[in-house]
Write a protein that holds these residues in place. Structure first.
Motif, PDB file in Angstrom:
ATOM      1  N   MET A 275       0.856  -1.172   0.000  1.00 26.99           N
ATOM      2  CA  MET A 275       0.000   0.000   0.000  1.00 26.99           C
ATOM      3  C   MET A 275       0.899   1.231   0.000  1.00 26.99           C
ATOM      4  O   MET A 275       1.914   1.270   0.651  1.00 26.99           O
ATOM      5  CB  MET A 275      -0.868  -0.042   1.255  1.00 26.99           C
ATOM      6  CG  MET A 275      -1.973   0.933   1.272  1.00 26.99           C
ATOM      7  SD  MET A 275      -3.632   0.494   0.702  1.00 26.99           S
ATOM      8  CE  MET A 275      -3.767  -1.235   0.720  1.00 26.99           C
ATOM      9  N   SER A 276       0.499   2.240  -0.755  1.00 21.66           N
ATOM     10  CA  SER A 276       1.327   3.421  -0.917  1.00 21.66           C
ATOM     11  C   SER A 276       0.577   4.671  -0.505  1.00 21.66           C
ATOM     12  O   SER A 276      -0.646   4.750  -0.608  1.00 21.66           O
ATOM     13  CB  SER A 276       1.751   3.538  -2.382  1.00 21.66           C
ATOM     14  OG  SER A 276       2.326   4.802  -2.618  1.00 21.66           O
ATOM     15  N   ALA A 277       1.343   5.655  -0.096  1.00 22.62           N
ATOM     16  CA  ALA A 277       0.772   6.950   0.261  1.00 22.62           C
ATOM     17  C   ALA A 277       0.818   7.881  -0.931  1.00 22.62           C
ATOM     18  O   ALA A 277       1.010   9.073  -0.768  1.00 22.62           O
ATOM     19  CB  ALA A 277       1.523   7.539   1.440  1.00 22.62           C
ATOM     20  N   HIS A 278       0.633   7.350  -2.111  1.00 22.09           N
ATOM     21  CA  HIS A 278       0.595   8.189  -3.310  1.00 22.09           C
ATOM     22  C   HIS A 278      -0.421   9.305  -3.096  1.00 22.09           C
ATOM     23  O   HIS A 278      -1.547   9.055  -2.680  1.00 22.09           O
ATOM     24  CB  HIS A 278       0.228   7.343  -4.527  1.00 22.09           C
ATOM     25  CG  HIS A 278      -0.007   8.163  -5.753  1.00 22.09           C
ATOM     26  ND1 HIS A 278       1.026   8.685  -6.499  1.00 22.09           N
ATOM     27  CD2 HIS A 278      -1.147   8.581  -6.341  1.00 22.09           C
ATOM     28  CE1 HIS A 278       0.509   9.383  -7.504  1.00 22.09           C
ATOM     29  NE2 HIS A 278      -0.800   9.334  -7.431  1.00 22.09           N
TER      30      HIS A 278
ATOM     31  N   GLY B 299      -8.864   0.175   8.281  1.00 16.85           N
ATOM     32  CA  GLY B 299      -8.422  -1.119   7.771  1.00 16.85           C
ATOM     33  C   GLY B 299      -7.011  -1.145   7.218  1.00 16.85           C
ATOM     34  O   GLY B 299      -6.433  -2.228   7.043  1.00 16.85           O
ATOM     35  N   VAL B 300      -6.442   0.020   6.930  1.00 16.24           N
ATOM     36  CA  VAL B 300      -5.085   0.056   6.377  1.00 16.24           C
ATOM     37  C   VAL B 300      -4.107   0.812   7.284  1.00 16.24           C
ATOM     38  O   VAL B 300      -2.985   1.100   6.883  1.00 16.24           O
ATOM     39  CB  VAL B 300      -5.059   0.651   4.944  1.00 16.24           C
ATOM     40  CG1 VAL B 300      -5.800  -0.267   3.977  1.00 16.24           C
ATOM     41  CG2 VAL B 300      -5.638   2.042   4.914  1.00 16.24           C
ATOM     42  N   ARG B 301      -4.536   1.124   8.475  1.00 17.03           N
ATOM     43  CA  ARG B 301      -3.635   1.794   9.415  1.00 17.03           C
ATOM     44  C   ARG B 301      -2.548   0.840   9.881  1.00 17.03           C
ATOM     45  O   ARG B 301      -2.689  -0.370   9.817  1.00 17.03           O
ATOM     46  CB  ARG B 301      -4.421   2.314  10.622  1.00 17.03           C
ATOM     47  CG  ARG B 301      -5.295   3.477  10.260  1.00 17.03           C
ATOM     48  CD  ARG B 301      -6.007   4.041  11.464  1.00 17.03           C
ATOM     49  NE  ARG B 301      -7.017   4.993  11.011  1.00 17.03           N
ATOM     50  CZ  ARG B 301      -8.067   5.348  11.710  1.00 17.03           C
ATOM     51  NH1 ARG B 301      -8.253   4.860  12.923  1.00 17.03           N
ATOM     52  NH2 ARG B 301      -8.935   6.200  11.216  1.00 17.03           N
ATOM     53  N   GLY B 302      -1.467   1.425  10.377  1.00 21.08           N
ATOM     54  CA  GLY B 302      -0.374   0.615  10.896  1.00 21.08           C
ATOM     55  C   GLY B 302       0.597   0.148   9.828  1.00 21.08           C
ATOM     56  O   GLY B 302       1.493  -0.638  10.109  1.00 21.08           O
TER      57      GLY B 302
ATOM     58  N   PRO C  16      -9.621   5.965  -2.869  1.00 22.09           N
ATOM     59  CA  PRO C  16      -8.651   6.488  -1.901  1.00 22.09           C
ATOM     60  C   PRO C  16      -8.775   5.816  -0.539  1.00 22.09           C
ATOM     61  O   PRO C  16      -9.853   5.387  -0.133  1.00 22.09           O
ATOM     62  CB  PRO C  16      -9.000   7.976  -1.830  1.00 22.09           C
ATOM     63  CG  PRO C  16     -10.410   8.078  -2.297  1.00 22.09           C
ATOM     64  CD  PRO C  16     -10.618   6.953  -3.267  1.00 22.09           C
ATOM     65  N   ILE C  17      -7.637   5.745   0.131  1.00 18.59           N
ATOM     66  CA  ILE C  17      -7.608   5.137   1.466  1.00 18.59           C
ATOM     67  C   ILE C  17      -7.506   6.197   2.555  1.00 18.59           C
ATOM     68  O   ILE C  17      -7.476   5.870   3.737  1.00 18.59           O
ATOM     69  CB  ILE C  17      -6.444   4.135   1.596  1.00 18.59           C
ATOM     70  CG1 ILE C  17      -5.115   4.820   1.274  1.00 18.59           C
ATOM     71  CG2 ILE C  17      -6.689   2.935   0.688  1.00 18.59           C
ATOM     72  CD1 ILE C  17      -3.894   3.963   1.525  1.00 18.59           C
ATOM     73  N   GLY C  18      -7.461   7.463   2.147  1.00 15.16           N
ATOM     74  CA  GLY C  18      -7.391   8.548   3.116  1.00 15.16           C
ATOM     75  C   GLY C  18      -7.282   9.882   2.422  1.00 15.16           C
ATOM     76  O   GLY C  18      -7.409   9.970   1.196  1.00 15.16           O
ATOM     77  N   TYR C  19      -7.044  10.888   3.228  1.00 16.96           N
ATOM     78  CA  TYR C  19      -6.904  12.238   2.686  1.00 16.96           C
ATOM     79  C   TYR C  19      -6.102  13.085   3.666  1.00 16.96           C
ATOM     80  O   TYR C  19      -5.947  12.745   4.842  1.00 16.96           O
ATOM     81  CB  TYR C  19      -8.269  12.888   2.428  1.00 16.96           C
ATOM     82  CG  TYR C  19      -9.009  13.291   3.685  1.00 16.96           C
ATOM     83  CD1 TYR C  19      -8.943  14.595   4.170  1.00 16.96           C
ATOM     84  CD2 TYR C  19      -9.763  12.371   4.393  1.00 16.96           C
ATOM     85  CE1 TYR C  19      -9.606  14.964   5.324  1.00 16.96           C
ATOM     86  CE2 TYR C  19     -10.429  12.731   5.543  1.00 16.96           C
ATOM     87  CZ  TYR C  19     -10.353  14.023   6.009  1.00 16.96           C
ATOM     88  OH  TYR C  19     -11.003  14.393   7.164  1.00 16.96           O
TER      89      TYR C  19
END
Length: 149
Positions: free
Chosen positions: A1-4, A90-93, A61-64
């Motif tokens: 997973m990336s923080a793109h 669900g994708v934290r950590g 998106p998984i966040g903002y």
């Protein structure tokens, strides 16, 4: 997973409202979706006061992260505050927030940003760990104060 990171545009409004609603529910922030849209839309339309970025793929998106710009004599020019950052539970950590908090300031420094600030609940140990890992430090003799208008 990336923080793109993808700079938000008007077409992202519905996705962002959904993410902001999830964050606000977690944080106990009460407001309507209309109020959220009113706060987000100008950022997506390109006002110079801030920007919203999607974290992860723009279609899912998984966040903002929302950043707002200001000016600081003390820091020598353009500064910013991270208004909100959120990553889906669900994708934290996985280091996504840390990666975002390292990449975003680096990218904005190329545009002349001199300092970036954020607010954190002193009792939120997980957030403190993430922010410290990303290079943020408390200013011991300072605290953020607010006045709602």
């Amino acid at each position: 997973m990336s923080a793109h990171l993808t700079l938000g545009i008007p077409e992202h409004l519905d996705k962002l409202v959904g993410l902001v609603t999830a964050f606000h529910a977690e944080a106990g922030i009460e407001m309507s979706d209309d109020q959220r849209r009113t706060g987000l839309a100008p950022l997506l339309e390109g006002i110079p006061h801030g920007a919203a970025y999607l974290i992860g793929p723009p279609r899912a998106p998984i966040g903002y992260v929302v950043i707002c710009f200001g000016w600081s004599v003390e820091f020598g020019g353009l500064d910013a505050i991270i208004d909100e950052i959120y990553v889906r539970p669900g994708v934290r950590g996985r280091g996504i927030a840390s990666e975002t908090l390292i990449a975003l300031p680096r990218a904005l420094a190329a545009g002349g940003l001199k300092a970036i600030h954020l607010e954190v609940d002193r009792t939120n140990k997980a957030a403190l760990k993430v922010y410290t890992r990303a290079g943020f430090r408390p200013r011991e003799d300072h605290m953020l104060m607010s006045r709602k208008l």
